[in-house]
Design a protein around this motif. Structure first.
Motif, PDB file in Angstrom:
ATOM      1  N   TRP A 172      -0.161 -11.350  -7.693  1.00  0.00           N
ATOM      2  CA  TRP A 172       0.964 -11.844  -6.562  1.00  0.00           C
ATOM      3  C   TRP A 172       0.556 -12.454  -5.493  1.00  0.00           C
ATOM      4  N   ASN A 173       1.114 -13.148  -4.793  1.00  0.00           N
ATOM      5  CA  ASN A 173       0.931 -13.615  -3.510  1.00  0.00           C
ATOM      6  C   ASN A 173       2.162 -13.346  -2.628  1.00  0.00           C
ATOM      7  N   SER A 174       1.846 -13.789  -1.258  1.00  0.00           N
ATOM      8  CA  SER A 174       2.807 -13.467  -0.430  1.00  0.00           C
ATOM      9  C   SER A 174       4.300 -14.131  -0.720  1.00  0.00           C
ATOM     10  N   ARG A 175       4.350 -15.228  -1.438  1.00  0.00           N
ATOM     11  CA  ARG A 175       5.503 -15.778  -1.830  1.00  0.00           C
ATOM     12  C   ARG A 175       6.221 -14.893  -2.761  1.00  0.00           C
TER      13      ARG A 175
ATOM     14  N   LEU B  21      -3.607  -4.983   5.718  1.00  0.00           N
ATOM     15  CA  LEU B  21      -4.955  -5.084   5.367  1.00  0.00           C
ATOM     16  C   LEU B  21      -5.360  -6.549   5.190  1.00  0.00           C
ATOM     17  N   SER B  22      -6.320  -6.835   5.935  1.00  0.00           N
ATOM     18  CA  SER B  22      -6.790  -8.140   5.878  1.00  0.00           C
ATOM     19  C   SER B  22      -7.568  -8.505   4.370  1.00  0.00           C
ATOM     20  N   THR B  23      -7.811 -10.023   4.354  1.00  0.00           N
ATOM     21  CA  THR B  23      -8.355 -10.462   3.118  1.00  0.00           C
ATOM     22  C   THR B  23      -9.955  -9.710   3.090  1.00  0.00           C
ATOM     23  N   PRO B  24     -10.392  -9.243   2.081  1.00  0.00           N
ATOM     24  CA  PRO B  24     -11.669  -8.969   1.844  1.00  0.00           C
ATOM     25  C   PRO B  24     -12.688 -10.086   1.466  1.00  0.00           C
ATOM     26  N   PRO B  25     -13.977  -9.863   1.601  1.00  0.00           N
ATOM     27  CA  PRO B  25     -14.590 -11.055   1.136  1.00  0.00           C
ATOM     28  C   PRO B  25     -14.822 -10.901  -0.464  1.00  0.00           C
ATOM     29  N   ILE B  26     -15.747 -11.762  -0.902  1.00  0.00           N
ATOM     30  CA  ILE B  26     -15.782 -11.620  -2.530  1.00  0.00           C
ATOM     31  C   ILE B  26     -17.521 -12.007  -2.761  1.00  0.00           C
TER      32      ILE B  26
ATOM     33  N   LEU C  53       5.705   5.088   6.154  1.00  0.00           N
ATOM     34  CA  LEU C  53       4.430   3.985   6.289  1.00  0.00           C
ATOM     35  C   LEU C  53       4.468   3.012   5.305  1.00  0.00           C
ATOM     36  N   VAL C  54       4.447   1.894   5.351  1.00  0.00           N
ATOM     37  CA  VAL C  54       4.152   0.770   4.301  1.00  0.00           C
ATOM     38  C   VAL C  54       2.838   0.081   4.680  1.00  0.00           C
ATOM     39  N   ILE C  55       1.838   0.263   3.708  1.00  0.00           N
ATOM     40  CA  ILE C  55       0.799  -0.480   3.714  1.00  0.00           C
ATOM     41  C   ILE C  55       0.773  -1.737   3.045  1.00  0.00           C
ATOM     42  N   VAL C  56       0.496  -2.888   3.602  1.00  0.00           N
ATOM     43  CA  VAL C  56       0.739  -4.272   3.038  1.00  0.00           C
ATOM     44  C   VAL C  56      -0.564  -5.101   2.773  1.00  0.00           C
ATOM     45  N   TYR C  57      -0.859  -5.330   1.713  1.00  0.00           N
ATOM     46  CA  TYR C  57      -1.972  -6.403   1.390  1.00  0.00           C
ATOM     47  C   TYR C  57      -1.575  -7.576   0.795  1.00  0.00           C
TER      48      TYR C  57
END
Length: 223
Positions: A18-21, A91-96, A41-45
């Protein structure tokens, strides 16, 4: 649950690919405003899929940066409207590990660290402007020695080692956040923590020991 008594109920809502859309389309279904109980609490990634390389067909999980930012704002606004006591952590985007990434049918890599960093910074900026807590996964993962090799199972999805980093960072946020009531586990009350004659018998043989708020030795890893 961090000791032998219930402190929180956790509902997981992880949808593969899934994505933010996707998220914006189902906000009211997953978090209805008229629910009798709202989350504390809601944790969003979102961001890992949004930041994927766009495909010439227009298909796929990529979401343009400005739309991604607007989607995060919509998600946060909706969650804020649920209750004045609903806290939010993004949560921000992690590296790959780019060495493991294969090209798509356009001949381009499906993901790049350049894009991941841009989307990570955008997420953190949204959090600053909307005054909500953020976790910088982009930086946190890269603090680990040999992170490219140990933090992923396939170069993208987190391994157990990568997940430990995420957990540690989440706990750090919960510990440091100035929320009332606190959502840090040591500050939260246990459920049904009243003394009971059914508790373990104490050494004097005449009373019982209430274990509700005991911190067991292996709980140190959660501190």
């Amino acid at each position: 649950m961090l000791n032998d008594t219930i402190q929180v109920d956790i509902d997981l809502r992880g949808y593969a690919g899934w994505n933010s859309r996707h998220a914006v389309q189902v906000l009211d279904k997953v978090f209805p405003k008229d629910a009798p109980v709202q989350p504390s609490l809601v944790i969003v990634y979102f961001g890992g899929n949004d930041s994927s390389t766009p495909h010439s067909s227009g298909l796929g999980p990529h979401v343009p940066l400005q739309e991604y930012i607007e989607n995060l704002r919509k998600i946060v606004d909706h969650l804020k409207s649920l209750s004045e006591n609903t806290r939010i952590l993004l949560l921000s985007t992690p590296p790959i590990n780019e060495a493991t990434i294969t090209p798509n049918s356009d001949g381009k890599p499906t993901k790049t660290n350049e894009a991941c960093q841009i989307y990570s910074e955008a997420c953190l900026d949204v959090c600053r402007k909307m005054n909500i807590e953020a976790m910088d996964l982009w930086s946190a993962i890269q603090k680990r020695d040999n992170w490219q090799d140990v933090c992923f199972i396939d170069g993208i999805h987190l391994s157990s080692e990568g997940s430990k980093i995420v957990l540690k960072e989440i706990l750090n946020v919960l510990k440091g956040a100035e929320w009332e009531p606190s959502l840090y586990w040591k500050s939260m009350p246990s459920e049904f923590d009243e003394d009971s004659p059914y508790d373990p018998i104490a050494s004097d043989g005449k009373s019982t020991v209430n274990l509700s708020n005991w911190v067991f030795p292996d709980n140190d890893k959660w501190d």
